[in-house]
Design a protein around this motif. Structure first.
Motif, PDB file in Angstrom:
ATOM      1  N   ASP A  99       0.830  -1.210   0.000  1.00 25.17           N
ATOM      2  CA  ASP A  99       0.000   0.000   0.000  1.00 25.17           C
ATOM      3  C   ASP A  99       0.864   1.258   0.000  1.00 25.17           C
ATOM      4  O   ASP A  99       0.510   2.257  -0.636  1.00 25.17           O
ATOM      5  CB  ASP A  99      -0.926  -0.002   1.221  1.00 25.17           C
ATOM      6  CG  ASP A  99      -1.960  -1.123   1.156  1.00 25.17           C
ATOM      7  OD1 ASP A  99      -2.261  -1.560   0.029  1.00 25.17           O
ATOM      8  OD2 ASP A  99      -2.447  -1.547   2.223  1.00 25.17           O
ATOM      9  N   ASN A 100       1.992   1.206   0.689  1.00 28.72           N
ATOM     10  CA  ASN A 100       2.886   2.375   0.723  1.00 28.72           C
ATOM     11  C   ASN A 100       3.457   2.700  -0.654  1.00 28.72           C
ATOM     12  O   ASN A 100       3.738   3.865  -0.953  1.00 28.72           O
ATOM     13  CB  ASN A 100       4.050   2.126   1.688  1.00 28.72           C
ATOM     14  CG  ASN A 100       3.598   1.878   3.111  1.00 28.72           C
ATOM     15  OD1 ASN A 100       4.158   1.039   3.813  1.00 28.72           O
ATOM     16  ND2 ASN A 100       2.562   2.582   3.574  1.00 28.72           N
TER      17      ASN A 100
ATOM     18  N   ARG B 237       2.215   3.081  -9.663  1.00 28.02           N
ATOM     19  CA  ARG B 237       1.235   3.488 -10.675  1.00 28.02           C
ATOM     20  C   ARG B 237       1.799   4.613 -11.540  1.00 28.02           C
ATOM     21  O   ARG B 237       1.626   4.619 -12.757  1.00 28.02           O
ATOM     22  CB  ARG B 237      -0.054   3.934 -10.008  1.00 28.02           C
ATOM     23  CG  ARG B 237      -0.932   2.767  -9.523  1.00 28.02           C
ATOM     24  CD  ARG B 237      -2.114   3.267  -8.740  1.00 28.02           C
ATOM     25  NE  ARG B 237      -2.954   2.161  -8.280  1.00 28.02           N
ATOM     26  CZ  ARG B 237      -3.909   2.279  -7.369  1.00 28.02           C
ATOM     27  NH1 ARG B 237      -4.148   3.479  -6.813  1.00 28.02           N
ATOM     28  NH2 ARG B 237      -4.630   1.235  -7.007  1.00 28.02           N
ATOM     29  N   LYS B 238       2.486   5.566 -10.891  1.00 28.64           N
ATOM     30  CA  LYS B 238       3.085   6.666 -11.648  1.00 28.64           C
ATOM     31  C   LYS B 238       4.247   6.186 -12.502  1.00 28.64           C
ATOM     32  O   LYS B 238       4.467   6.688 -13.610  1.00 28.64           O
ATOM     33  CB  LYS B 238       3.556   7.760 -10.692  1.00 28.64           C
ATOM     34  CG  LYS B 238       2.422   8.525 -10.023  1.00 28.64           C
ATOM     35  CD  LYS B 238       2.977   9.611  -9.107  1.00 28.64           C
ATOM     36  CE  LYS B 238       1.851  10.410  -8.466  1.00 28.64           C
ATOM     37  NZ  LYS B 238       2.369  11.456  -7.544  1.00 28.64           N
TER      38      LYS B 238
ATOM     39  N   MET C  99       2.048   1.729  -3.709  1.00 33.16           N
ATOM     40  CA  MET C  99       1.100   1.638  -4.809  1.00 33.16           C
ATOM     41  C   MET C  99       1.046   2.910  -5.641  1.00 33.16           C
ATOM     42  O   MET C  99       1.041   2.860  -6.880  1.00 33.16           O
ATOM     43  CB  MET C  99      -0.296   1.307  -4.274  1.00 33.16           C
ATOM     44  CG  MET C  99      -1.270   0.893  -5.364  1.00 33.16           C
ATOM     45  SD  MET C  99      -0.678  -0.535  -6.324  1.00 33.16           S
ATOM     46  CE  MET C  99      -0.648  -1.797  -5.068  1.00 33.16           C
ATOM     47  N   GLU C 100       1.020   4.061  -5.000  1.00 33.86           N
ATOM     48  CA  GLU C 100       0.953   5.315  -5.752  1.00 33.86           C
ATOM     49  C   GLU C 100       2.218   5.503  -6.599  1.00 33.86           C
ATOM     50  O   GLU C 100       2.139   5.947  -7.757  1.00 33.86           O
ATOM     51  CB  GLU C 100       0.794   6.503  -4.795  1.00 33.86           C
ATOM     52  CG  GLU C 100       0.651   7.836  -5.519  1.00 33.86           C
ATOM     53  CD  GLU C 100       0.451   8.998  -4.563  1.00 33.86           C
ATOM     54  OE1 GLU C 100       0.427  10.142  -5.039  1.00 33.86           O
ATOM     55  OE2 GLU C 100       0.335   8.756  -3.340  1.00 33.86           O
ATOM     56  N   TYR C 101       3.364   5.131  -6.045  1.00 28.12           N
ATOM     57  CA  TYR C 101       4.613   5.283  -6.788  1.00 28.12           C
ATOM     58  C   TYR C 101       4.637   4.383  -8.019  1.00 28.12           C
ATOM     59  O   TYR C 101       4.978   4.829  -9.127  1.00 28.12           O
ATOM     60  CB  TYR C 101       5.814   4.962  -5.893  1.00 28.12           C
ATOM     61  CG  TYR C 101       7.090   4.759  -6.663  1.00 28.12           C
ATOM     62  CD1 TYR C 101       7.824   5.844  -7.139  1.00 28.12           C
ATOM     63  CD2 TYR C 101       7.544   3.462  -6.956  1.00 28.12           C
ATOM     64  CE1 TYR C 101       8.980   5.654  -7.872  1.00 28.12           C
ATOM     65  CE2 TYR C 101       8.699   3.276  -7.686  1.00 28.12           C
ATOM     66  CZ  TYR C 101       9.411   4.371  -8.142  1.00 28.12           C
ATOM     67  OH  TYR C 101      10.546   4.174  -8.875  1.00 28.12           O
TER      68      TYR C 101
END
Length: 646
Positions: free
Chosen positions: A582-583, A589-590, A585-587
């Protein structure tokens, strides 16, 4: 210089073998490094858009743009390129008649194609050196259209061989000079080898023993390194054969010592291949003096032999004098040691380099001009018909033009070691170099510029856990230090590129190594392609929920220690804080490393795999699981045996 027909063929054979090592080593790691589920997916470097393939190719010349036409995506395309490169390399090793410019042009372009998408895992100096040497090999190899005939030696071969010597000169001279221009205190204090054997990326077992040698011997070895890398290269162009052979054996000694104490993949073998340019056919067993008349052998050869012997002895004496003077070499008879210390200041050294650089350029120009004139004279004096002479002369002029061009653009990277020489080059030379940069025809070098790991080599240890409070388990890599009791391996000429990058990661931070974050995500996701690059996965049933990385400092144990381990470590500190999927995931995806797979709609017809894809997949399933060293040996040894009979 004597005849070089055998010498040239030996160099071409060595280049074939080195290409084999490079392609096969990379092939064994493609899924984990560049696959769609790898650490740095190659598809991200080749985005899909509406531009025509030809325009894409012009912007980024790689064969991977064209392979979708035969049904290959980027990872399969990289597999295909490496398989094709390995196959051509094997053919060139086995058959002398196949070692021609067309085959080596194909090998160069294939490796250049994967280099274009290799990203940080292919940005090493030896990859650049292979491209530069490979391009010169195209010029050296014969234009051999009729494969049923044996290739013949050409008068301009000596010019192309001179370019190989010039590249070797630039490589070694720069590698020696940058050790001092970097102002690294270990190189100036002659203590670099006190740390080198344990701080290099992937040491061999013999490095542990070399590290135990007495301090005075290590300091003397640094002195000899300076002599071999800075002084001996000037003998590469000597007209006296003894001096060239002396320089050759000096370089071979250095490369062999590096090979047995450090795993530097195919780099040292490539350097040895370049050293072949210092030899002639007489060294390889063919006598070039059979046609000498009795008068020549009795009078002229005696005079020339005595003159060359005198000059050689004076040269050797001058080198010994320079070593004693500039490194204060003294023999301690009480302790049976040789004491050494640099006897010049940094200002004196920088001034000497500033004075010497214009002379190296002038020396190169004069040497190349002499080689060209000698080749032209051989063309005009050969015993053949008018049209044969004219054809030989035409070929020689074309190759002279190519050699002058390659030498000219090489002056830019050659002068990087001295700002004054670099800025004094004509602007037109810089423009010529810039116009060819996209092909990587020439490059600057400078290995071991600064000594790392002083006081203990930094090493990143990745650990995973289901529940942090219940403890952590480390991931064991295949070749880099981790387990204290694991013996350092012999792995060259294979290069485990993930292990190498882990070494670089330890010298910085994870913020400056984005690929490291990708690696952590793949471990949290349990991606098998990436796990295949690691020796031991402590979470076989399911991936861990949490991963962290700690930075340790490693050093060798010593003789007499009660501890039987090869390593000891201390000073654990945080490198990457504890993270979960989860930590990150945003990275991710980008970054785009997660590939969205489109499921075919009901009734939608899917494309049938092409023959090229089926063959590529089958080969991957058949041999793709083999470790790099095993795969290399299983191809190289039969090729050596077969080359003996063909």
């Amino acid at each position: 210089m004597g005849k070089i027909a055998l010498t040239k063929d030996a160099l071409l054979w060595c280049m074939s073998a080195i290409y084999l090592f490079a392609f096969v080593s990379l092939y064994s790691q493609i899924p984990g490094l560049y696959g769609d589920n790898g650490i740095l997916p190659a598809r991200l470097v080749l985005p899909v858009d509406s531009k025509p393939e030809l325009k894409k190719f012009q912007h980024q010349p790689t064969l991977l743009w064209l392979l979708p036409a035969i049904g290959l995506d980027v990872p399969n395309g990289m597999d295909f390129i490496c398989i094709l490169g390995a196959a051509i390399s094997l053919i060139c090793m086995i058959s002398r008649r196949m070692r021609d410019a067309f085959m080596f042009a194909a090998l160069w372009f294939l490796y250049f194609s994967v280099y274009q998408v290799g990203q940080t895992f292919l940005w090493f100096q030896w990859d650049i050196l292979l491209l530069e040497t490979g391009f010169l090999t195209i010029l050296l190899a014969p234009m051999h259209l009729f494969k049923w005939r044996d290739p013949v030696c050409r008068h301009h071969d000596s010019i192309m061989m001179w370019l190989m010597k010039w590249l070797l000169f630039r490589l070694m001279f720069a590698s020696g000079v940058v050790k001092l221009t970097s102002m690294c205190p270990t190189w100036w204090g002659l203590t670099a080898l006190d740390w080198h054997y344990e701080s290099q990326c992937i040491p061999t077992p013999l490095a542990w023993y070399a590290h135990q040698l007495p301090e005075w011997f290590q300091r003397l070895s640094v002195v000899m390194t300076y002599v071999i890398e800075i002084l001996l290269p000037f003998l590469f162009f000597s007209p006296i054969r003894n001096l060239r052979l002396f320089a050759f054996f000096g370089q071979i000694l250095l490369q062999v010592l590096i090979i047995i104490t450090g795993n530097y993949n195919f780099f040292n073998l490539l350097t040895i291949a370049l050293c072949i340019s210092l030899l002639d056919d007489q060294f390889l067993g063919r006598n070039n003096n059979k046609n000498l008349s009795a008068n020549q052998s009795s009078l002229m050869s005696r005079l020339m032999s005595r003159l060359s012997t005198t000059i050689s002895l004076v040269t050797y004496a001058g080198m010994v004098y320079a070593m004693v003077k500039y490194f204060k070499l003294t023999i301690n008879t009480k302790q049976y040691t040789v004491e050494s210390e640099i006897a010049f200041t940094s200002d004196e050294f920088f001034e000497a380099i500033q004075v010497a650089m214009p002379y190296t350029i002038g020396f190169g120009i004069a040497s190349l001009a002499l080689e060209v004139l000698s080749a032209l004279w051989r063309c005009l004096s050969e015993d053949s018909g008018f049209f044969n002479k004219l054809w030989s002369l035409f070929q020689c002029l074309i190759m002279t033009f190519a050699a002058v061009g390659m030498f000219t653009i090489s002056l830019v990277p050659h002068c990087v070691v001295d700002r004054t020489a670099y800025h004094n080059l004509w602007p037109e030379i810089h423009k010529m170099k810039e116009s060819t940069d996209f092909l990587h025809l020439t490059h600057s070098y400078g290995l071991f510029r600064r000594m790392t790991g002083v006081g203990g080599r930094p090493e990143v240890i990745i650990e995973g856990s289901y529940y942090p409070e219940s403890g952590w388990k480390p991931y064991e890599f295949m070749y880099k230090p981790g387990n204290l009791s694991a013996m350092p391996p012999f792995v060259a000429p294979h290069q485990p590129r993930l292990d190498w990058q882990m070494w670089f990661a330890a010298l910085g931070s994870y913020e400056h190594n984005k690929w490291f974050v990708n690696l952590i995500y793949r471990l949290l996701d349990g991606q098998q392609e990436v796990l295949d690059l690691i020796a031991h996965n402590p979470f076989e049933n399911k991936p861990p929920k949490y991963v962290r990385a700690k930075l340790y400092h490693y050093s060798y144990t010593k003789f007499g220690d009660t501890n039987a381990d090869w390593w000891k470590r201390w000073n654990a500190q945080e490198y990457l804080p504890t993270v979960n999927k989860d930590n990150l995931m945003e990275y991710v995806r980008k970054s785009g490393i997660i590939k969205k797979v489109k499921k075919p709609k009901k009734g939608e017809v899917t494309e049938e795999p092409t023959l090229a894809k089926e063959v590529t997949v089958q080969i991957r399933e058949l041999i793709g699981h083999l470790p790099g060293p095993t795969l290399i040996c299983s191809l190289f040894i039969p090729a050596v045996i077969m080359s003996y009979f063909f």
